[in-house]
Design an enzyme around this catalytic site. Structure first.
Site, PDB file in Angstrom:
ATOM      1  N   GLU A  57      -0.410   3.289  -6.870  1.00  0.00           N
ATOM      2  CA  GLU A  57      -0.365   4.679  -6.406  1.00  0.00           C
ATOM      3  C   GLU A  57       1.068   5.166  -6.547  1.00  0.00           C
ATOM      4  O   GLU A  57       1.983   4.588  -5.974  1.00  0.00           O
ATOM      5  CB  GLU A  57      -0.809   4.773  -4.943  1.00  0.00           C
ATOM      6  CG  GLU A  57      -0.866   6.222  -4.478  1.00  0.00           C
ATOM      7  CD  GLU A  57      -0.764   6.397  -2.979  1.00  0.00           C
ATOM      8  OE1 GLU A  57      -1.246   7.412  -2.460  1.00  0.00           O
ATOM      9  OE2 GLU A  57      -0.167   5.520  -2.306  1.00  0.00           O
ATOM     10  N   ASP A 107      -6.447  -3.218  -0.936  1.00  0.00           N
ATOM     11  CA  ASP A 107      -5.343  -2.275  -0.849  1.00  0.00           C
ATOM     12  C   ASP A 107      -4.117  -3.028  -0.341  1.00  0.00           C
ATOM     13  O   ASP A 107      -4.164  -3.642   0.727  1.00  0.00           O
ATOM     14  CB  ASP A 107      -5.736  -1.169   0.151  1.00  0.00           C
ATOM     15  CG  ASP A 107      -5.131   0.172  -0.188  1.00  0.00           C
ATOM     16  OD1 ASP A 107      -3.948   0.203  -0.559  1.00  0.00           O
ATOM     17  OD2 ASP A 107      -5.840   1.186  -0.046  1.00  0.00           O
ATOM     18  N   ASP A 148      -0.325   0.498  -2.759  1.00  0.00           N
ATOM     19  CA  ASP A 148       0.023   1.716  -2.042  1.00  0.00           C
ATOM     20  C   ASP A 148       1.462   2.151  -2.388  1.00  0.00           C
ATOM     21  O   ASP A 148       2.374   1.314  -2.411  1.00  0.00           O
ATOM     22  CB  ASP A 148      -0.078   1.406  -0.535  1.00  0.00           C
ATOM     23  CG  ASP A 148      -0.031   2.627   0.342  1.00  0.00           C
ATOM     24  OD1 ASP A 148      -0.955   3.444   0.263  1.00  0.00           O
ATOM     25  OD2 ASP A 148       0.934   2.759   1.133  1.00  0.00           O
ATOM     26  N   HIS A 162      -9.048   9.150   0.044  1.00  0.00           N
ATOM     27  CA  HIS A 162      -8.973   9.292   1.495  1.00  0.00           C
ATOM     28  C   HIS A 162      -7.803  10.162   1.952  1.00  0.00           C
ATOM     29  O   HIS A 162      -7.620  10.349   3.149  1.00  0.00           O
ATOM     30  CB  HIS A 162      -8.859   7.898   2.113  1.00  0.00           C
ATOM     31  CG  HIS A 162      -7.579   7.219   1.708  1.00  0.00           C
ATOM     32  ND1 HIS A 162      -7.351   6.816   0.412  1.00  0.00           N
ATOM     33  CD2 HIS A 162      -6.447   6.950   2.399  1.00  0.00           C
ATOM     34  CE1 HIS A 162      -6.132   6.303   0.340  1.00  0.00           C
ATOM     35  NE2 HIS A 162      -5.563   6.376   1.517  1.00  0.00           N
ATOM     36  N   ASP A 163      -6.988  10.634   1.023  1.00  0.00           N
ATOM     37  CA  ASP A 163      -5.843  11.480   1.385  1.00  0.00           C
ATOM     38  C   ASP A 163      -6.035  12.929   0.955  1.00  0.00           C
ATOM     39  O   ASP A 163      -5.135  13.751   1.128  1.00  0.00           O
ATOM     40  CB  ASP A 163      -4.564  10.974   0.695  1.00  0.00           C
ATOM     41  CG  ASP A 163      -4.127   9.608   1.200  1.00  0.00           C
ATOM     42  OD1 ASP A 163      -4.365   9.302   2.378  1.00  0.00           O
ATOM     43  OD2 ASP A 163      -3.535   8.856   0.403  1.00  0.00           O
TER      44      ASP A 163
END
Ligand code: GLC
Ligand code: CA
Length: 540
Positions: A242, A95, A190, A316-317
């Protein structure tokens, strides 16, 4: 490595498996579970950030891009994990949080100490704009004891970097080279569509300021530069960006291969269909019409424009998709499989978020004391300040908190569910005793359904390569699509509701072969019944 027939598995390292009994998952824990992941059949593991960080945003506040956080282990542990994974033909995706650094990062500290060189790494202004932080409050904070402000689109401890500065780009490209040299074959970038701010920043009252800094034309140039300077030379590397509040047009630009930007993009529109008036901290049943319309417009236009989607329901969000889209009390298993089919047979690369393959649910916490996520804590305060009662505010947080997906992986029925022998950093979900890997592998059927879906993608080019077309676009309960490749076709029908429905099956599919079905075999008749949350894929 083509990315079209691959399936990627996301691990939230803090919550996967704790081997040194400090309540936090670690790299050795991931290594220990590689055989489990191999059994599932995934090709690549995306690890949420494992770098040194004060953990104000659980590692998305990076203090050093080229080291391992002692919380997770050492660089030797990382190398050992990667080697062991490669032995099983599994690659690692890291990430990369390149929009901002932690204010603990040496660059920010040197900037604060007055070094001009490092002050130019950040976005400092005498006059802040009216933008709102994505975690609530002002997006600008006073820069030390100067009269200036620094931009932080996220938490105050996450300072945005200035990508216009070539020195910043060099630093970040070196980070990529460092990990590429170690053998890393995947990168998840990200919030990469907000790195390119305009040089003159403008007030923007619309939508918290987002249009002023999202998907700016310069953003594509920066990504292209990054591609050319680093991973673009290695066809084996898989990249995913993302994209926050993005558009189809931009995602085609980000992923159309000739533009040499990224392989694929995550967008979140389909996970906002239960937001009232587009606002996250509200509660509403999901809007199926909207969901279907989004899937069809993204599916079709990305197909026609030669773009590529990253396909996912969970990360995870996000609260667990099962809790959002399925009546889980009665239909958890059928629903989990239907959701899986809906994306795994689709055009794009599917991602599985840890626990999804065993049908994990939201934890069902009892009070605010159990939540730790900065976004949830801020949201709760804002809801109270806006006049909600404590109970009402809690109910919203409970439905929407990112902690819903961050609870420890449920391995077995021992204390702390086999995750750790000590109190985990975030409490376990209430269903740990009934939903866990051990139980799933002995008596469940969701895991094996995922295994099948992963294998089908490898066997059938119509799944990995085929075009996308909407099917029964007007139907009020079915999300259906047609994939085509050379002379092959695949029809995928997903009933998103508990009520059974009847559809008319096109003649040519009546003699087709059912590739996967979450109910016992059915005959392919003209009047085809789809039971509660049934999903059926017919090949011809
Ligand atoms: C991304 C991450 C999220 C993080 C944010 C800021 O949306 O997925 O967890 O808080 O970026 O880095
Ligand atoms: Ca640990």
């Amino acid at each position: 490595m083509s990315f079209k027939d691959k399936v990627i598995y996301q691990i939230y390292p803090k919550s996967f498996l704790d081997t040194n009994q400090d309540g936090v998952g670690d790299l050795l824990g991931i290594q220990k579970k590689l055989p489990y992941l191999k059994k599932l059949g995934v090709d690549m593991l995306w690890l949420s950030p494992i770098y040194p960080s004060p953990q104000n945003d659980n590692g998305y506040d990076v203090a050093d891009y080229t080291a391992i956080n002692p919380l997770f282990g050492t660089m030797e542990d990382f190398e050992s994990l990667m080697a062991a994974a490669k032995d099983l033909n599994i690659e690692i995706m890291l990430d990369m949080v390149f929009n901002h650094v932690s204010t603990d990062h040496e660059w920010f500290q040197k900037a604060l100490a007055g070094e001009k060189k490092y002050q130019d790494y950040f976005i400092l202004r005498d006059q802040p704009t009216d933008w709102v932080s994505k975690f609530g409050g002002n997006a600008w904070a006073p820069f030390g004891d100067t009269d200036q402000y620094y931009l932080h689109l996220y938490d105050e401890t996450q300072a945005d970097l200035d990508w216009h500065n070539p020195a910043v780009r060099d630093e970040l490209f070196n980070v990529l080279r460092f990990w590429l040299d170690k053998g890393v074959k995947g990168f998840r970038f990200d919030v990469i569509n907000v790195i390119g701010k305009d040089q003159v920043l403008q007030d923007c009252p619309e939508n918290d300021g987002k249009p002023a800094y999202t998907d700016r034309p310069i953003n594509h140039e920066f990504i292209h530069m990054m591609n050319q300077a680093t991973f673009g030379h290695d066809p084996e590397v898989i990249t995913v960006g993302e994209m926050s509040s993005t558009t189809i047009e931009n995602c085609i630009l980000y992923t159309e291969p000739q533009r040499e930007e990224l392989n694929m993009t995550f967008n979140f529109h389909h996970l906002k269909v239960d937001y009232q008036d587009g606002k996250k901290w509200t509660q509403m049943p999901f809007d199926f019409e909207k969901l279907k319309e989004l899937f069809h417009s993204w599916g079709t236009q990305m197909s026609v424009g030669n773009g590529w989607n990253a396909l996912f329901w969970n990360n995870h969000d996000q609260p667990r998709a099962l809790n959002r889209f399925i009546e889980v009390a009665e239909y958890r298993v059928a629903g989990a499989k239907m959701l899986a089919s809906a994306i795994h047979l689709n055009r794009g690369t599917p991602y599985i978020y840890m626990g999804e393959e065993i049908g994990m649910l939201d934890p069902d916490f009892d009070s605010m004391a159990e939540y730790v996520d900065v976004e949830s804590l801020n949201a709760y305060q804002e809801l109270i300040a806006a006049g909600k009662t404590e109970k009402a505010a809690f109910e919203i947080v409970k439905a929407k908190s990112r902690d819903n997906s961050r609870t420890p992986m449920q391995w077995d029925q021992t204390t702390y569910s086999g995750f750790s022998e000590t109190t985990p950093w975030l409490p376990l979900g209430k269903t740990a005793d009934s939903i866990n890997v051990e139980k799933e592998l002995t008596e469940g059927s969701i895991f094996s359904y995922y295994q099948q879906l992963i294998q089908l993608r490898k066997e059938y080019p119509v799944i990995s390569e085929g075009t996308y077309q909407a099917f029964l676009a007007e139907h009020p309960a079915i999300y259906g699509y047609l994939r085509s490749y050379q002379d092959q076709e695949l029809l995928v029908l997903n009933n998103f509701f508990a009520e059974a429905v009847v559809i008319e099956l096109p003649e040519r599919f009546m003699k087709g072969e059912v590739l996967i079905n979450n109910y016992p075999a059915a005959e392919l008749t003209k009047e085809l019944v789809l039971k509660s949350y049934q999903s059926l894929a017919i090949y011809r």
